[in-house]
Scaffold this active site. Structure first.
Site, PDB file in Angstrom:
ATOM      1  N   ALA A 104       0.827  -1.217   0.000  1.00  0.00           N
ATOM      2  CA  ALA A 104       0.000   0.000   0.000  1.00  0.00           C
ATOM      3  C   ALA A 104       0.856   1.260   0.000  1.00  0.00           C
ATOM      4  O   ALA A 104       1.884   1.324   0.673  1.00  0.00           O
ATOM      5  CB  ALA A 104      -0.912   0.008   1.228  1.00  0.00           C
ATOM      6  N   LYS A 149       8.394   7.842  -2.283  1.00  0.00           N
ATOM      7  CA  LYS A 149       8.871   6.475  -2.471  1.00  0.00           C
ATOM      8  C   LYS A 149      10.366   6.361  -2.171  1.00  0.00           C
ATOM      9  O   LYS A 149      10.823   5.347  -1.618  1.00  0.00           O
ATOM     10  CB  LYS A 149       8.588   6.000  -3.896  1.00  0.00           C
ATOM     11  CG  LYS A 149       7.115   5.848  -4.222  1.00  0.00           C
ATOM     12  CD  LYS A 149       6.392   4.905  -3.279  1.00  0.00           C
ATOM     13  CE  LYS A 149       6.712   3.448  -3.494  1.00  0.00           C
ATOM     14  NZ  LYS A 149       5.892   2.552  -2.646  1.00  0.00           N
ATOM     15  N   LEU A 177       7.930   0.039 -14.144  1.00  0.00           N
ATOM     16  CA  LEU A 177       6.553   0.369 -14.490  1.00  0.00           C
ATOM     17  C   LEU A 177       5.813  -0.936 -14.781  1.00  0.00           C
ATOM     18  O   LEU A 177       6.226  -1.715 -15.639  1.00  0.00           O
ATOM     19  CB  LEU A 177       6.531   1.285 -15.713  1.00  0.00           C
ATOM     20  CG  LEU A 177       5.209   1.964 -16.026  1.00  0.00           C
ATOM     21  CD1 LEU A 177       4.767   2.875 -14.884  1.00  0.00           C
ATOM     22  CD2 LEU A 177       5.330   2.763 -17.317  1.00  0.00           C
ATOM     23  N   VAL A 178       4.724  -1.171 -14.057  1.00  0.00           N
ATOM     24  CA  VAL A 178       4.063  -2.473 -14.100  1.00  0.00           C
ATOM     25  C   VAL A 178       2.998  -2.506 -15.188  1.00  0.00           C
ATOM     26  O   VAL A 178       2.077  -1.679 -15.214  1.00  0.00           O
ATOM     27  CB  VAL A 178       3.430  -2.803 -12.735  1.00  0.00           C
ATOM     28  CG1 VAL A 178       2.799  -4.201 -12.766  1.00  0.00           C
ATOM     29  CG2 VAL A 178       4.475  -2.725 -11.622  1.00  0.00           C
TER      30      VAL A 178
END
Length: 359
Positions: free
Chosen positions: A105, A193, A221-222
């Protein structure tokens, strides 16, 4: 704040423990269990026989609760907890009794809150509180944190250019970013982050006596398909070479200006990497998680060649192809194997975006 949790049709905890013993599965916690990464991670863990504590911001959110409740084996081994990164103490109950914790999260958009002035403070405080909860539990062996490559820019400290290699030693120079990056809407996300990853890794350095191992998976990058009933945000970025949406495309240009090229990875490989890091006998530290490190021009060229019915923006094809090498090999050196190559990732992004009407 009152903490809430839910067991779906489990009868009682005794029957749940019997189920766990049959499957030889440990008890694990996944924060952000209904997100793009979190939902597939929960699914894979349940299929492997683990008992999963998954957290949601709101147990009254029918769509997110239903998504997880309808997963295979959820009736036997899934417990849902209400927990909010803006009130991180609420994660303690979900973490209690777990052997492994996946902290997935993260707040992407800031919620006005008297406790934290911005998203950066909230993200760092959340990471710190979850690490403390893991230590407090006395049961957690390993905390696996989902970070982002925005924290691993290969920019030189003076930002005069890029280093030759992007690897696990790279940290984004937050105090000296180029003007374009500093003024972008993703700047706060980059700060949060980067600082949260450093904070959580510090627990591995300073708490060795506790036996708690810390792993940070700094993910590219997913892309790929999704359990969600809409196109995930990162997938919309990866197909923004076709559409007119300026915001999604600006996110891609931001990422390329920040890290030199675009590190990409399939959602299936991301979740498998998390589980790999959990099931390894002993592992700790920072690992970049990306299958490919390619330019936007490379991605656009692939799309133009294989999807001629979709018009690629010419400006995408004209973007630079920087000569920066990929050195983020620590994960594969540990034995992890990626299943999806660049083309497979991009193809699945197209499939997902078409499925939910983004293209």
């Amino acid at each position: 704040m009152q903490m809430r949790y839910m067991i779906r049709d489990c009868g009682n905890l005794r029957s749940q423990r019997v189920s766990m013993e049959k499957s030889n599965g440990s008890k694990v916690c996944v924060t952000g269990g209904a997100g793009f990464i979190g939902s597939l991670l929960v699914k894979k863990l349940l299929e492997k026989g683990y008992t999963v504590h998954a957290t949601l911001r709101n147990l009254d959110d029918v769509s997110k609760v239903s998504l997880l409740r309808n997963l295979p084996y959820s009736d036997k081994r899934l417990i849902l907890f209400e927990a909010d990164i803006y009130n991180p103490v609420t994660f303690e109950q979900a973490i209690e009794g777990c052997e492994f914790v996946f902290h997935v999260a993260t707040p992407f958009n800031h919620t006005p809150n008297s406790q934290y002035k911005n998203k950066i403070e909230a993200t760092i405080a959340g990471a710190k509180s979850i690490a403390e909860a893991c230590l407090k539990s006395g049961a957690v062996r390993r905390l696996i944190y989902t970070s982002s490559v925005v924290a691993a820019s290969p920019l030189k400290e003076d930002t005069s250019g890029f280093k030759d290699i992007m690897d696990e030693t790279c940290w984004t120079p937050l105090d000296n970013l180029p003007v374009f990056c500093s003024n972008h809407l993703l700047k706060d996300y980059t700060d949060s982050k980067t600082l949260a990853e450093k904070e959580i890794l510090s627990y591995g350095n300073h708490n060795k006596r506790s036996g708690l191992e810390i792993v940070s998976l700094t993910c590219g990058l997913v892309g790929g398909n999704s359990l969600l009933q809409f196109t995930p945000e990162t997938v919309t970025w990866l197909v923004s070479y076709f559409k007119s949406g300026a915001m999604e495309y600006s996110c891609m240009t931001f990422l390329e200006e920040l890290v030199g090229k675009i590190p990409i990875v399939h959602i299936d490989d991301v979740c498998d990497a998390h589980i790999f890091c959990m099931e390894s006998p002993s592992i700790n530290g920072r690992f970049l998680c990306a299958r490919s490190y390619v330019s936007s021009a490379h991605i656009a060229s692939y799309y133009r060649q294989h999807y001629p019915e979709l018009e690629v923006k010419q400006e995408c094809l004209d973007l630079p192809n920087r000569q920066i090498g990929w050195g983020g090999t620590k994960l594969t050196e540990e034995g992890f194997v990626y299943k999806y190559d660049t083309n497979m990732i991009l193809d699945d992004c197209i499939t997902c975006a078409r499925k939910w009407g983004t293209l």
